[in-house]
Write a protein that holds these residues in place. Sequence first.
Motif, PDB file in Angstrom:
ATOM      1  N   LEU A 103       0.811  -1.152  -0.072  1.00 35.63           N
ATOM      2  CA  LEU A 103       0.056  -0.189   0.022  1.00 35.63           C
ATOM      3  C   LEU A 103       0.937   1.209   0.065  1.00 35.63           C
ATOM      4  O   LEU A 103       1.780   1.438   0.862  1.00 35.63           O
ATOM      5  N   HIS A 104       0.892   2.022  -0.998  1.00 43.41           N
ATOM      6  CA  HIS A 104       1.570   3.255  -1.255  1.00 43.41           C
ATOM      7  C   HIS A 104       0.882   4.631  -1.085  1.00 43.41           C
ATOM      8  O   HIS A 104      -0.225   4.696  -1.700  1.00 43.41           O
ATOM      9  N   TYR A 105       1.183   5.604   0.009  1.00 38.26           N
ATOM     10  CA  TYR A 105       0.454   6.691   0.158  1.00 38.26           C
ATOM     11  C   TYR A 105       1.521   7.847  -0.080  1.00 38.26           C
ATOM     12  O   TYR A 105       2.623   7.886   0.300  1.00 38.26           O
ATOM     13  N   THR A 106       0.887   8.961  -0.788  1.00 37.66           N
ATOM     14  CA  THR A 106       1.586  10.224  -1.183  1.00 37.66           C
ATOM     15  C   THR A 106       0.613  11.443  -0.838  1.00 37.66           C
ATOM     16  O   THR A 106      -0.399  10.974  -1.334  1.00 37.66           O
ATOM     17  N   ALA A 107       1.069  12.346  -0.270  1.00 39.53           N
ATOM     18  CA  ALA A 107       0.332  13.580  -0.165  1.00 39.53           C
ATOM     19  C   ALA A 107       0.543  14.452  -1.335  1.00 39.53           C
ATOM     20  O   ALA A 107       1.884  14.455  -1.716  1.00 39.53           O
ATOM     21  N   THR A 108      -0.222  15.085  -1.814  1.00 39.63           N
ATOM     22  CA  THR A 108       0.184  15.950  -2.854  1.00 39.63           C
ATOM     23  C   THR A 108       0.562  17.482  -2.257  1.00 39.63           C
ATOM     24  O   THR A 108       0.017  17.808  -1.145  1.00 39.63           O
ATOM     25  N   ARG A 109       0.827  18.365  -3.001  1.00 37.35           N
ATOM     26  CA  ARG A 109       1.260  19.793  -2.789  1.00 37.35           C
ATOM     27  C   ARG A 109      -0.479  20.469  -2.593  1.00 37.35           C
ATOM     28  O   ARG A 109      -0.349  21.649  -1.829  1.00 37.35           O
ATOM     29  N   THR A 110      -1.432  19.834  -2.996  1.00 35.76           N
ATOM     30  CA  THR A 110      -2.694  20.568  -2.938  1.00 35.76           C
ATOM     31  C   THR A 110      -3.577  20.014  -1.799  1.00 35.76           C
ATOM     32  O   THR A 110      -4.719  20.097  -1.526  1.00 35.76           O
ATOM     33  N   ASP A 111      -2.827  19.255  -0.745  1.00 34.43           N
ATOM     34  CA  ASP A 111      -3.292  18.562   0.294  1.00 34.43           C
ATOM     35  C   ASP A 111      -4.341  17.386  -0.124  1.00 34.43           C
ATOM     36  O   ASP A 111      -5.242  17.231   0.743  1.00 34.43           O
ATOM     37  N   GLU A 112      -4.182  16.979  -0.978  1.00 31.80           N
ATOM     38  CA  GLU A 112      -4.932  15.707  -1.239  1.00 31.80           C
ATOM     39  C   GLU A 112      -4.070  14.561  -1.146  1.00 31.80           C
ATOM     40  O   GLU A 112      -2.906  14.767  -1.035  1.00 31.80           O
ATOM     41  N   TYR A 113      -4.378  13.540  -1.385  1.00 34.66           N
ATOM     42  CA  TYR A 113      -3.732  12.139  -1.062  1.00 34.66           C
ATOM     43  C   TYR A 113      -3.897  11.404  -2.439  1.00 34.66           C
ATOM     44  O   TYR A 113      -4.864  11.436  -3.001  1.00 34.66           O
ATOM     45  N   VAL A 114      -2.773  10.418  -2.533  1.00 33.28           N
ATOM     46  CA  VAL A 114      -2.882   9.391  -3.560  1.00 33.28           C
ATOM     47  C   VAL A 114      -2.591   8.145  -2.675  1.00 33.28           C
ATOM     48  O   VAL A 114      -1.543   8.135  -2.188  1.00 33.28           O
ATOM     49  N   MET A 115      -3.537   7.113  -2.698  1.00 33.99           N
ATOM     50  CA  MET A 115      -3.330   5.895  -2.129  1.00 33.99           C
ATOM     51  C   MET A 115      -3.409   4.867  -3.404  1.00 33.99           C
ATOM     52  O   MET A 115      -4.218   4.999  -4.191  1.00 33.99           O
ATOM     53  N   THR A 116      -2.473   4.030  -3.447  1.00 36.24           N
ATOM     54  CA  THR A 116      -2.182   3.099  -4.384  1.00 36.24           C
ATOM     55  C   THR A 116      -1.947   1.643  -4.006  1.00 36.24           C
ATOM     56  O   THR A 116      -0.901   1.695  -2.734  1.00 36.24           O
ATOM     57  N   LEU A 117      -2.545   0.843  -4.288  1.00 32.10           N
ATOM     58  CA  LEU A 117      -2.185  -0.609  -4.069  1.00 32.10           C
ATOM     59  C   LEU A 117      -1.419  -1.186  -5.045  1.00 32.10           C
ATOM     60  O   LEU A 117      -1.802  -0.967  -6.351  1.00 32.10           O
ATOM     61  N   LEU A 118      -0.204  -1.860  -4.802  1.00 37.19           N
ATOM     62  CA  LEU A 118       1.006  -2.314  -5.899  1.00 37.19           C
ATOM     63  C   LEU A 118       0.785  -3.645  -5.360  1.00 37.19           C
ATOM     64  O   LEU A 118       0.923  -4.207  -4.601  1.00 37.19           O
ATOM     65  N   GLN A 119       0.277  -4.613  -6.668  1.00 38.80           N
ATOM     66  CA  GLN A 119       0.328  -5.761  -6.578  1.00 38.80           C
ATOM     67  C   GLN A 119       1.129  -6.400  -7.764  1.00 38.80           C
ATOM     68  O   GLN A 119       1.228  -5.707  -8.809  1.00 38.80           O
ATOM     69  N   PRO A 120       1.848  -7.841  -7.643  1.00 38.00           N
ATOM     70  CA  PRO A 120       2.391  -8.204  -8.647  1.00 38.00           C
ATOM     71  C   PRO A 120       1.525  -8.931  -9.859  1.00 38.00           C
ATOM     72  O   PRO A 120       0.448  -9.592  -9.522  1.00 38.00           O
ATOM     73  N   CYS A 121       1.826  -8.747 -11.169  1.00 41.46           N
ATOM     74  CA  CYS A 121       1.434  -9.447 -12.240  1.00 41.46           C
ATOM     75  C   CYS A 121       1.374 -10.912 -11.780  1.00 41.46           C
ATOM     76  O   CYS A 121       2.682 -11.461 -11.625  1.00 41.46           O
ATOM     77  N   THR A 122       0.338 -11.751 -12.318  1.00 43.84           N
ATOM     78  CA  THR A 122       0.637 -12.949 -12.033  1.00 43.84           C
ATOM     79  C   THR A 122       1.250 -13.641 -13.152  1.00 43.84           C
ATOM     80  O   THR A 122       1.632 -14.793 -12.765  1.00 43.84           O
ATOM     81  N   THR A 123       1.628 -13.084 -14.269  1.00 46.94           N
ATOM     82  CA  THR A 123       2.406 -13.757 -15.423  1.00 46.94           C
ATOM     83  C   THR A 123       3.687 -13.513 -15.259  1.00 46.94           C
ATOM     84  O   THR A 123       4.535 -14.284 -15.132  1.00 46.94           O
TER      85      THR A 123
END
Length: 182
Positions: A103-123
């Motif tokens: 799980l990856h979290y980044t706050a932006t300069r505009t006080d918003e957030y970006v939450m990203t789920l990083l999963q491996p490709c099954t192939t």
Amino acid sequence: MTSTDNPNVLPDLIVLAAERSAAHKRHLAEQEAAREQARREHEAGERTAVERDAHDMVGFAFMGTLAQVVTRQMWQGYPSVDRPVWGELQPTAVAYLGGNTFLHYTATRTDEYVMTLLQPCTTCGARLEHRLWDDLELSVCLGSEDAPATCRDCATSAAARPAAPDPALCHTHELHATSRKG
């Protein structure tokens, strides 16, 4: 121009110059050490703040899922980085969820957030990135059979590949099998 009345001060002058040079070098080293200490303290503050913000965001936007299992201690914060090509990258935090999933979290300069789920490709194992807004987005990524499991490159090459022939219907397969026996 030499006079016997003037003492030879050159040895004393050399000692004084060396002492002054050494004092200047010590002063520069102390300034550098102070700058390094300030940088480390700033980075530690950024790490702590982004870990706290990531955990707070999970508690706010993912109350029914991530907030139930992701603890504050799971987050690893990373300070901002200034790169010549990209500019300043904001502080980020990452939590390992298991199964090579993060799980990856980044706050932006505009006080918003970006939450990203990083999963491996099954192939191929490449990272799949899923932008998450709330519990519903997460449930689509993890709890749905329609969730993408392969990266775009693997999905494209699989779609372009012809389907494997059914050996029961393939006469060529039978010919190859009998030619190996004889």
